[in-house]
Design a protein around this motif. Structure first.
Motif, PDB file in Angstrom:
ATOM      1  N   ALA A 147      54.648  52.755   9.455  1.00  0.00           N
ATOM      2  CA  ALA A 147      54.205  54.032   8.904  1.00  0.00           C
ATOM      3  C   ALA A 147      55.114  55.172   9.336  1.00  0.00           C
ATOM      4  O   ALA A 147      55.464  56.058   8.542  1.00  0.00           O
ATOM      5  CB  ALA A 147      52.764  54.316   9.328  1.00  0.00           C
ATOM      6  N   ALA A 148      55.521  55.164  10.606  1.00  0.00           N
ATOM      7  CA  ALA A 148      56.401  56.218  11.115  1.00  0.00           C
ATOM      8  C   ALA A 148      57.768  56.151  10.443  1.00  0.00           C
ATOM      9  O   ALA A 148      58.335  57.180  10.048  1.00  0.00           O
ATOM     10  CB  ALA A 148      56.541  56.096  12.627  1.00  0.00           C
ATOM     11  N   GLY A 149      58.329  54.950  10.330  1.00  0.00           N
ATOM     12  CA  GLY A 149      59.616  54.798   9.665  1.00  0.00           C
ATOM     13  C   GLY A 149      59.558  55.218   8.207  1.00  0.00           C
ATOM     14  O   GLY A 149      60.497  55.828   7.684  1.00  0.00           O
ATOM     15  N   THR A 150      58.446  54.915   7.554  1.00  0.00           N
ATOM     16  CA  THR A 150      58.265  55.312   6.152  1.00  0.00           C
ATOM     17  C   THR A 150      58.155  56.824   6.021  1.00  0.00           C
ATOM     18  O   THR A 150      58.721  57.426   5.102  1.00  0.00           O
ATOM     19  CB  THR A 150      57.007  54.640   5.569  1.00  0.00           C
ATOM     20  N   LEU A 151      57.440  57.459   6.950  1.00  0.00           N
ATOM     21  CA  LEU A 151      57.318  58.919   6.926  1.00  0.00           C
ATOM     22  C   LEU A 151      58.687  59.580   7.066  1.00  0.00           C
ATOM     23  O   LEU A 151      59.007  60.527   6.335  1.00  0.00           O
ATOM     24  CB  LEU A 151      56.383  59.386   8.037  1.00  0.00           C
ATOM     25  N   LEU A 152      59.508  59.070   7.986  1.00  0.00           N
ATOM     26  CA  LEU A 152      60.844  59.643   8.151  1.00  0.00           C
ATOM     27  C   LEU A 152      61.705  59.388   6.916  1.00  0.00           C
ATOM     28  O   LEU A 152      62.474  60.266   6.502  1.00  0.00           O
ATOM     29  CB  LEU A 152      61.517  59.067   9.395  1.00  0.00           C
ATOM     30  N   ALA A 204      58.667  51.470  40.071  1.00  0.00           N
ATOM     31  CA  ALA A 204      59.332  50.835  38.928  1.00  0.00           C
ATOM     32  C   ALA A 204      58.696  51.236  37.593  1.00  0.00           C
ATOM     33  O   ALA A 204      57.987  50.458  36.960  1.00  0.00           O
ATOM     34  CB  ALA A 204      59.352  49.315  39.081  1.00  0.00           C
ATOM     35  N   PRO A 205      58.971  52.463  37.124  1.00  0.00           N
ATOM     36  CA  PRO A 205      58.442  52.908  35.824  1.00  0.00           C
ATOM     37  C   PRO A 205      59.151  52.230  34.659  1.00  0.00           C
ATOM     38  O   PRO A 205      60.351  51.960  34.724  1.00  0.00           O
ATOM     39  CB  PRO A 205      58.721  54.414  35.835  1.00  0.00           C
ATOM     40  N   ALA A 206      58.410  51.992  33.587  1.00  0.00           N
ATOM     41  CA  ALA A 206      58.971  51.326  32.408  1.00  0.00           C
ATOM     42  C   ALA A 206      58.838  52.164  31.137  1.00  0.00           C
ATOM     43  O   ALA A 206      59.180  51.696  30.056  1.00  0.00           O
ATOM     44  CB  ALA A 206      58.293  49.973  32.201  1.00  0.00           C
ATOM     45  N   SER A 207      58.370  53.385  31.270  1.00  0.00           N
ATOM     46  CA  SER A 207      58.109  54.180  30.062  1.00  0.00           C
ATOM     47  C   SER A 207      59.374  54.462  29.264  1.00  0.00           C
ATOM     48  O   SER A 207      59.342  54.467  28.024  1.00  0.00           O
ATOM     49  CB  SER A 207      57.421  55.495  30.427  1.00  0.00           C
ATOM     50  N   THR A 208      60.506  54.698  29.936  1.00  0.00           N
ATOM     51  CA  THR A 208      61.734  54.999  29.208  1.00  0.00           C
ATOM     52  C   THR A 208      62.198  53.790  28.403  1.00  0.00           C
ATOM     53  O   THR A 208      62.615  53.911  27.244  1.00  0.00           O
ATOM     54  CB  THR A 208      62.842  55.446  30.176  1.00  0.00           C
ATOM     55  N   VAL A 209      62.104  52.608  29.004  1.00  0.00           N
ATOM     56  CA  VAL A 209      62.494  51.378  28.305  1.00  0.00           C
ATOM     57  C   VAL A 209      61.659  51.199  27.045  1.00  0.00           C
ATOM     58  O   VAL A 209      62.190  50.964  25.945  1.00  0.00           O
ATOM     59  CB  VAL A 209      62.313  50.152  29.226  1.00  0.00           C
ATOM     60  N   VAL A 210      60.353  51.325  27.180  1.00  0.00           N
ATOM     61  CA  VAL A 210      59.447  51.050  26.063  1.00  0.00           C
ATOM     62  C   VAL A 210      59.533  52.145  25.001  1.00  0.00           C
ATOM     63  O   VAL A 210      59.595  51.855  23.798  1.00  0.00           O
ATOM     64  CB  VAL A 210      58.005  50.898  26.576  1.00  0.00           C
ATOM     65  N   THR A 211      59.525  53.396  25.434  1.00  0.00           N
ATOM     66  CA  THR A 211      59.541  54.491  24.472  1.00  0.00           C
ATOM     67  C   THR A 211      60.852  54.526  23.695  1.00  0.00           C
ATOM     68  O   THR A 211      60.860  54.776  22.488  1.00  0.00           O
ATOM     69  CB  THR A 211      59.311  55.832  25.187  1.00  0.00           C
ATOM     70  N   THR A 212      61.958  54.259  24.372  1.00  0.00           N
ATOM     71  CA  THR A 212      63.246  54.214  23.681  1.00  0.00           C
ATOM     72  C   THR A 212      63.263  53.090  22.653  1.00  0.00           C
ATOM     73  O   THR A 212      63.768  53.256  21.536  1.00  0.00           O
ATOM     74  CB  THR A 212      64.387  54.035  24.691  1.00  0.00           C
ATOM     75  N   ALA A 213      62.696  51.951  23.012  1.00  0.00           N
ATOM     76  CA  ALA A 213      62.629  50.834  22.061  1.00  0.00           C
ATOM     77  C   ALA A 213      61.764  51.202  20.852  1.00  0.00           C
ATOM     78  O   ALA A 213      62.109  50.869  19.709  1.00  0.00           O
ATOM     79  CB  ALA A 213      62.066  49.598  22.758  1.00  0.00           C
ATOM     80  N   LEU A 214      60.662  51.880  21.095  1.00  0.00           N
ATOM     81  CA  LEU A 214      59.813  52.324  19.981  1.00  0.00           C
ATOM     82  C   LEU A 214      60.587  53.253  19.051  1.00  0.00           C
ATOM     83  O   LEU A 214      60.521  53.119  17.814  1.00  0.00           O
ATOM     84  CB  LEU A 214      58.576  53.042  20.517  1.00  0.00           C
ATOM     85  N   MET A 215      61.316  54.192  19.628  1.00  0.00           N
ATOM     86  CA  MET A 215      62.077  55.118  18.806  1.00  0.00           C
ATOM     87  C   MET A 215      63.135  54.405  17.976  1.00  0.00           C
ATOM     88  O   MET A 215      63.305  54.685  16.780  1.00  0.00           O
ATOM     89  CB  MET A 215      62.733  56.175  19.702  1.00  0.00           C
ATOM     90  N   GLN A 216      63.849  53.470  18.591  1.00  0.00           N
ATOM     91  CA  GLN A 216      64.873  52.741  17.847  1.00  0.00           C
ATOM     92  C   GLN A 216      64.263  51.848  16.765  1.00  0.00           C
ATOM     93  O   GLN A 216      64.858  51.659  15.699  1.00  0.00           O
ATOM     94  CB  GLN A 216      65.744  51.923  18.805  1.00  0.00           C
ATOM     95  N   ALA A 217      63.082  51.309  17.025  1.00  0.00           N
ATOM     96  CA  ALA A 217      62.399  50.501  16.015  1.00  0.00           C
ATOM     97  C   ALA A 217      62.013  51.354  14.809  1.00  0.00           C
ATOM     98  O   ALA A 217      62.115  50.917  13.654  1.00  0.00           O
ATOM     99  CB  ALA A 217      61.154  49.847  16.626  1.00  0.00           C
ATOM    100  N   VAL A 218      61.585  52.572  15.077  1.00  0.00           N
ATOM    101  CA  VAL A 218      61.233  53.487  13.985  1.00  0.00           C
ATOM    102  C   VAL A 218      62.472  53.862  13.178  1.00  0.00           C
ATOM    103  O   VAL A 218      62.450  53.859  11.938  1.00  0.00           O
ATOM    104  CB  VAL A 218      60.543  54.752  14.545  1.00  0.00           C
ATOM    105  N   VAL A 219      63.572  54.176  13.868  1.00  0.00           N
ATOM    106  CA  VAL A 219      64.812  54.539  13.174  1.00  0.00           C
ATOM    107  C   VAL A 219      65.319  53.373  12.336  1.00  0.00           C
ATOM    108  O   VAL A 219      65.767  53.550  11.194  1.00  0.00           O
ATOM    109  CB  VAL A 219      65.876  55.002  14.181  1.00  0.00           C
ATOM    110  N   ALA A 220      65.241  52.155  12.877  1.00  0.00           N
ATOM    111  CA  ALA A 220      65.667  50.975  12.117  1.00  0.00           C
ATOM    112  C   ALA A 220      64.820  50.814  10.863  1.00  0.00           C
ATOM    113  O   ALA A 220      65.332  50.487   9.772  1.00  0.00           O
ATOM    114  CB  ALA A 220      65.561  49.726  12.994  1.00  0.00           C
TER     115      ALA A 220
END
Length: 251
Positions: free
Chosen positions: A31-36, A192-208
């Protein structure tokens, strides 16, 4: 902490989170990728915003090889990354009422554009106000946040609401409150925070998803290439010229 080196356990935790967002957020990512893609096709502009470490995932999709040339960083002075001194000032600014409105009033964002707001907790005044004000301007808003915070913490916005309450689409990063994946008997705090790893992956998935959606409609997605491959600078020069009126990170 169970058997395994700390590095192994961190990778396991990060992989588990990535698998969760892949499976549980698939519909929202589409849905996010479609909106963009809809925004690009309609002549709109794309913006991304994040405060503190949440800004890292926003910056990762701006002027990026393999990324959309139309993605612009919506920068708020003092909260982009951790370059502000003292670093605690950035955290304080996230709680200031009125700052988001002042930024949007002077930014090039307008009705018909799309804005991705990244905030791990989604509880501070800045991201909440940013979403409210942007939607009032006619901007479509995608929120990337951890929904756990909305049930385990209180809002710091005067309305008592969270970022998730003011978005057209919400992507849940699944990050636990506190953003630290490991514990050890000899260390008094989780780490050991993982938010940057996960959030960056989400963003790249949306852009793809955005790029593929545009291509499926017969529209060449305005992608950038690496400047370190033959022909890359020439390719990028063409794209930047063609879409110059929708790109704000260059002069």
């Amino acid at each position: 902490m169970s058997d395994g080196t700390p590095a192994d356990l961190f990778f396991d935790a990060a992989i588990t989170l990535l698998q969760r967002v892949r499976e549980e957020e698939a519909e929202s990512i589409t849905a996010a990728g479609t909106l963009l893609a809809d925004t690009v096709a309609a002549g709109g502009r794309l913006f991304a915003f994040g405060a503190g470490h949440s800004s890292l995932a926003a910056q990762d999709v701006v002027y990026r090889a393999g990324g959309l040339a139309l993605m612009n960083l919506l920068a708020v002075p003092g909260v982009v990354g951790v370059d502000v001194t003292p670093a605690t000032l950035g955290s304080a600014l996230e709680r200031v009422d009125g700052l988001a409105s002042a930024v949007l009033d002077t930014a090039p964002i307008r009705s018909g554009d799309a804005l991705v707001i990244i905030s791990l907790s989604g509880r501070n005044a800045l991201p909440v106000e940013m979403a409210v004000k942007a939607r009032a301007l006619g901007v479509r808003v995608i929120g990337v946040t951890s929904l756990a915070y909305a049930t385990q913490t209180t809002s710091r916005h005067a309305s008592g609401t969270f970022l998730k309450d003011h978005c057209d689409i919400v992507l849940d990063s699944k990050i636990a409150v506190g953003d630290a994946e490991l514990t050890l008997d000899t260390i008094p705090a989780p780490f050991a925070p993982a938010s940057t790893v996960v959030t960056t992956a989400l963003m790249q998935a949306v852009v793809a998803t955005t790029a593929a959606t545009l291509a499926a409609r017969g529209i060449e997605p305005p992608l950038l290439r690496s400047g370190n491959v033959d022909g890359g600078p020439e390719w990028n020069g063409r794209v930047l010229r063609e879409y110059g009126d929708r790109i704000f990170y260059r002069r």
